[in-house]
Design an enzyme around this catalytic site. Sequence first.
Site, short mmCIF file in Angstrom:
data_model
loop_
_atom_site.label_atom_id
_atom_site.label_comp_id
_atom_site.label_asym_id
_atom_site.label_seq_id
_atom_site.Cartn_x
_atom_site.Cartn_y
_atom_site.Cartn_z
N SER A 167 0.83 -1.21 0.00
CA SER A 167 0.00 0.00 0.00
C SER A 167 0.86 1.26 0.00
O SER A 167 0.59 2.22 -0.72
CB SER A 167 -0.93 0.00 1.22
OG SER A 167 -1.77 1.12 1.21
N ASP A 168 1.92 1.26 0.80
CA ASP A 168 2.83 2.40 0.83
C ASP A 168 3.47 2.64 -0.53
O ASP A 168 3.54 3.77 -1.01
CB ASP A 168 3.92 2.18 1.87
CG ASP A 168 3.47 2.51 3.29
OD1 ASP A 168 2.43 3.17 3.44
OD2 ASP A 168 4.18 2.12 4.24
#
Length: 426
Positions: A167-168
Amino acid sequence: MAGIKDFPKFGALAGLKILDSGSNIAGPLGGGLLAECGATVIHFEGPKKPDNQRGWYGYPQNHRNQLSMVADIKSEEGRKIFLDLIKWADIWVESSKGGQYDRLGLSDEVIWEVNPKIAIVHVSGYGQTGDPSYVTRASYDAVGQAFSGYMSLNGTTEALKINPYLSDFVCGLTTCWAMLACYVSTILTGKGESVDVAQYEALARIMDGRMIQYATDGVKMPRTGNKDAQAALFSFYTCKDGRTIFIGMTGAEVCKRGFPIIGLPVPGTGDPDFPEGFTGWMIYTPVGQRMEKAMEKYVSEHTMEEVEAEMQAHQIPCQRVYELEDCLNDPHWKARGTITEWDDPMMGHITGLGLINKFKRNPSEIWRGAPLFGMDNRDILKDLGYDDAKIDELYEQGIVNEFDLDTTIKRYRLDEVIPHMRKKEE
């Protein structure tokens, strides 16, 4: 140490000026990738709050080619330094809880009073707008994976978090093109622009058609682990010797070449399951299961090397699962410079991932490692017009701060947790 004027001219983005006051991965990765393309990037941190990624292995890779400036924007002098850099920059990117800079009195409108043409990029877990109870929530990678729904698509019986920090990093890549799109808008319109990047939306955007499938038709695909949830013959298979390989036998031409290998009829030769132009089928249908059983029988009779050789000979997409040592030793990785070495102020001489996206006329470079905390304060401040006496005063007041190498090693206990630094200390 280096200042703004010391940044070498190279790459496709030479001359582009970026101020990055983000932390962790989702925000700063965008600036880091653009710095590799020659953009002048200043990473701005607070004197008591270094970036949380400092001291971790990823920091030297995500922040190489950047300059480091540390100042307290909550103080009058620190705010002035920050706004001087806003005046200098073409793009300002920040990552924090939604509305954080508004609460500091640094709204987009205030920023545009200082630099009317600047491109502003806000990165947060939930976005700057929406349900107020969500906007100010903190977020890390796993939060983004869970809230986006992406985690629910992976795993088998339980949802699976994808490592490392999917996600990052997806948000960081989204931030990268958001920065450039926002900047291009300022060029085309002559006016500043602001873009709101939400971490969970960045990941939700790459769910392919799963949301359409569910929201429109109520169909929710099961979790299938390493098996594709929809396409037959598009999965990992265990061979006779117990080793695993991915095979993707989809597409009309691929099916024509590949079906005879696994004992299926060539499409268009009379079998009603496989008509002319057949490109593949759903794994959960009778035809899909027939295809899967044929592949499983084939791989059970051949070693992984045999399967790989035959598939490659017929131009069938396939790949054994590489371990990191395989990546390091692969001739193609070496030939493209996918792995490279450079010197880092914190970790010394290191080996890691090289420069991606190979530009022909304006190649990217690694001209320096990731700077230590506040390493470039003095040079940057001099470029902004501060003299030594004033800079010394700012240090004495705690408005600016820096860590030398010894302080960095002690703060992050690098001599305990980084093996090659432990050997160096011994």
